[in-house]
Write an enzyme that holds these catalytic residues in place. Structure first.
Site, PDB file in Angstrom:
ATOM      1  N   CYS A   3     117.012   2.454  42.952  1.00 37.32           N
ATOM      2  CA  CYS A   3     116.232   3.761  43.137  1.00 37.32           C
ATOM      3  C   CYS A   3     116.762   4.783  42.271  1.00 37.32           C
ATOM      4  O   CYS A   3     118.060   5.281  42.350  1.00 37.32           O
ATOM      5  CB  CYS A   3     116.820   4.020  44.903  1.00 37.32           C
ATOM      6  SG  CYS A   3     115.942   5.471  45.190  1.00 37.32           S
ATOM      7  N   HIS A  99     111.927  12.234  50.123  1.00 35.08           N
ATOM      8  CA  HIS A  99     112.106  13.697  49.751  1.00 35.08           C
ATOM      9  C   HIS A  99     111.257  14.756  49.969  1.00 35.08           C
ATOM     10  O   HIS A  99     109.652  14.332  50.428  1.00 35.08           O
ATOM     11  CB  HIS A  99     111.940  13.621  48.030  1.00 35.08           C
ATOM     12  CG  HIS A  99     110.831  12.876  47.332  1.00 35.08           C
ATOM     13  ND1 HIS A  99     110.716  11.506  47.380  1.00 35.08           N
ATOM     14  CD2 HIS A  99     109.797  13.522  46.791  1.00 35.08           C
ATOM     15  CE1 HIS A  99     109.518  10.954  46.667  1.00 35.08           C
ATOM     16  NE2 HIS A  99     108.588  12.255  46.526  1.00 35.08           N
ATOM     17  N   HIS A 101     108.998  18.165  48.778  1.00 38.41           N
ATOM     18  CA  HIS A 101     108.910  18.879  47.446  1.00 38.41           C
ATOM     19  C   HIS A 101     109.031  20.515  48.193  1.00 38.41           C
ATOM     20  O   HIS A 101     108.328  20.753  49.152  1.00 38.41           O
ATOM     21  CB  HIS A 101     107.516  18.701  47.118  1.00 38.41           C
ATOM     22  CG  HIS A 101     107.197  17.453  46.513  1.00 38.41           C
ATOM     23  ND1 HIS A 101     107.260  17.191  45.123  1.00 38.41           N
ATOM     24  CD2 HIS A 101     107.017  16.111  46.971  1.00 38.41           C
ATOM     25  CE1 HIS A 101     106.964  16.026  45.000  1.00 38.41           C
ATOM     26  NE2 HIS A 101     106.943  15.406  45.995  1.00 38.41           N
TER      27      HIS A 101
END
Ligand code: AMP
Ligand code: ZN
Length: 114
Positions: A3, A99, A101
């Site tokens: 990953c 994640h 942004h």
């Protein structure tokens, strides 16, 4: 595990890290779409929002605390910014390590879907 964001968190591949604590790392997106484009991730691997459960909730708290702190550091806390997480195929997710942004530094405009 193969990953790319785990490798960034483990410093196995370089990135432009702007924030780090025990649970969270944040680094500049390699292909920025705004003057400020930072990705905030938990160090512990989880693929997406859809995989979250109770053991991740502490990481989520730390992620949002980090987002606030990064916004101040980047000078966008007052002008504002957008936080996005893409989930799965229709969400356009490309990297399957959760994640968020942070996009800012100019008007990000209205939310567009296409
Ligand atoms: P998404 O999964 O759609 O939220 O997009 C993944 C994001 O990760 C994209 O904006 C990429 O530009 C960014 N990205 C991919 N690899 C790297 C990397 N090695 N360092 C920084 N950002 C990356
Ligand atoms: Zn990972």
């Amino acid at each position: 595990m193969d990953c790319i964001f785990c490798k960034i968190a483990n410093k196995e591949i370089p990135s432009d890290i702007v924030f780090e604590n025990e649970r969270v790392v944040a680094f500049r997106d390699i292909n920025p779409v705004a003057p400020v484009h930072i990705l905030v991730i938990p160090k512990a691997h989880v693929a997406s929002v859809q995989e979250l459960d109770e053991k991740h909730y502490g990481d989520l708290t730390e992620i949002f605390k980090a987002i606030k702190e990064i916004a101040v550091k980047e000078g966008i806390d007052k002008s504002g910014y957008r936080v996005i997480t893409n989930c799965g195929k229709d969400g356009g997710q490309e990297v399957f390590h959760l994640h968020f942004h942070i996009l800012g530094g100019e008007s990000i405009g209205k939310l567009r879907c296409k």
